[in-house]
Write a protein that holds these residues in place. Sequence first.
Motif, PDB file in Angstrom:
ATOM      1  N   ARG A   1       0.529  -0.761   0.534  1.00 52.83           N
ATOM      2  CA  ARG A   1      -0.298  -0.086  -0.225  1.00 52.83           C
ATOM      3  C   ARG A   1       0.788   1.114  -0.074  1.00 52.83           C
TER       4      ARG A   1
ATOM      5  N   TRP B   1       1.676   3.191  -2.240  1.00 50.03           N
ATOM      6  CA  TRP B   1       1.719   3.878  -3.350  1.00 50.03           C
ATOM      7  C   TRP B   1       0.813   5.249  -3.020  1.00 50.03           C
ATOM      8  N   ARG B   2      -0.211   4.604  -1.651  1.00 47.03           N
ATOM      9  CA  ARG B   2      -0.719   5.390  -1.756  1.00 47.03           C
ATOM     10  C   ARG B   2      -0.472   6.850  -0.612  1.00 47.03           C
TER      11      ARG B   2
ATOM     12  N   VAL C   1       1.426   8.935  -1.664  1.00 49.45           N
ATOM     13  CA  VAL C   1       1.805  10.160  -2.747  1.00 49.45           C
ATOM     14  C   VAL C   1       0.090  10.376  -2.714  1.00 49.45           C
TER      15      VAL C   1
ATOM     16  N   SER D   1       4.661  12.242   2.293  1.00 49.08           N
ATOM     17  CA  SER D   1       4.550  12.023   0.781  1.00 49.08           C
ATOM     18  C   SER D   1       5.549  12.487  -0.597  1.00 49.08           C
TER      19      SER D   1
END
Length: 310
Positions: A65, A67-68, A70, A79
């Motif tokens: 997870r 990638w979340r 960003v 981020s």
Amino acid sequence: MKPALSIILFTTIAGAAQGMVVALALATLAGMAPATALAPLLWAATGMLLVALVASFFHLGHPLRAWRTVLMWRTSWMSREVIVLPAFIALVGGWALLATLAQRDAVAPHWLAGMAIVGAVLLWYCTAMIYACIRFIQEWAHPLTVVNYTTLGLASGFVTAGALAVMAGEPGFASDIAPWALAATALAWFTRTLSLRRNARLKPKSTTQTATGIQAARVVQKSMGMTGGSFNTREFFHGASAHAMRMARTGFQVLAFALPILLLAWALLSGSALAWLLALGSQAAGLLAERWFFFAQARHPQNIYYQAVS
């Protein structure tokens, strides 16, 4: 706070890689980039950044997870770091590829070197602000956190660049950057000393009374309330003794700063390749200890209640 090995490795390795890229970029702008070692050093920096990126994943509860992160770029420094890091890796990798495929004069444009410096500084800033923006951790909430991430990265980067240049058969380049490495290490020691002195004078804003809500003049803790431990007792306190903390503080200053400065002076005066390698090994060990101390020294307010055991 409890130091996490993955974050220690990430910040130390990535910082050295960023510093090495800055060293190569400055050398390029000064017209003294290594003729044959530029591409290998850039590939080494790219590899170090990738290793650091992989190390950071071990700190995540659910790596798939990641990638979340960003999605919160408007408010989260983590981020922003997640966005800047891959972009910087791509920039350094692209420069390494160009250096591999073409001649030095064709792969060292000033705009590319300038972008590399900007990318390294931006990544240092994002990484440091993850901690500097936490206002209730007094040891971190200060501009010196950003300054130290930058100066420590520069020091380790210049030393790494010089040591790898010697190993790659470019002793001339190592001799050229020896004064820079010496100055960067001395500067890093100075700025880290400033933060150590500041942190030693800090007084906790919270007390046992504010932590428990008990307003008696004298409150004595007999138990943390949990005999088996909890997330709070495991993740927010390092468990090291005061003696161990003092030893770590002295040890990292000797290994990361004092000894490398002596070894770099030796390398500067004699051109010794051994001095570079010893300086690299000493500083790497010292900076790992320094980063452990950076996290361990930070006092989370919740420890006023949870860290003591009867």
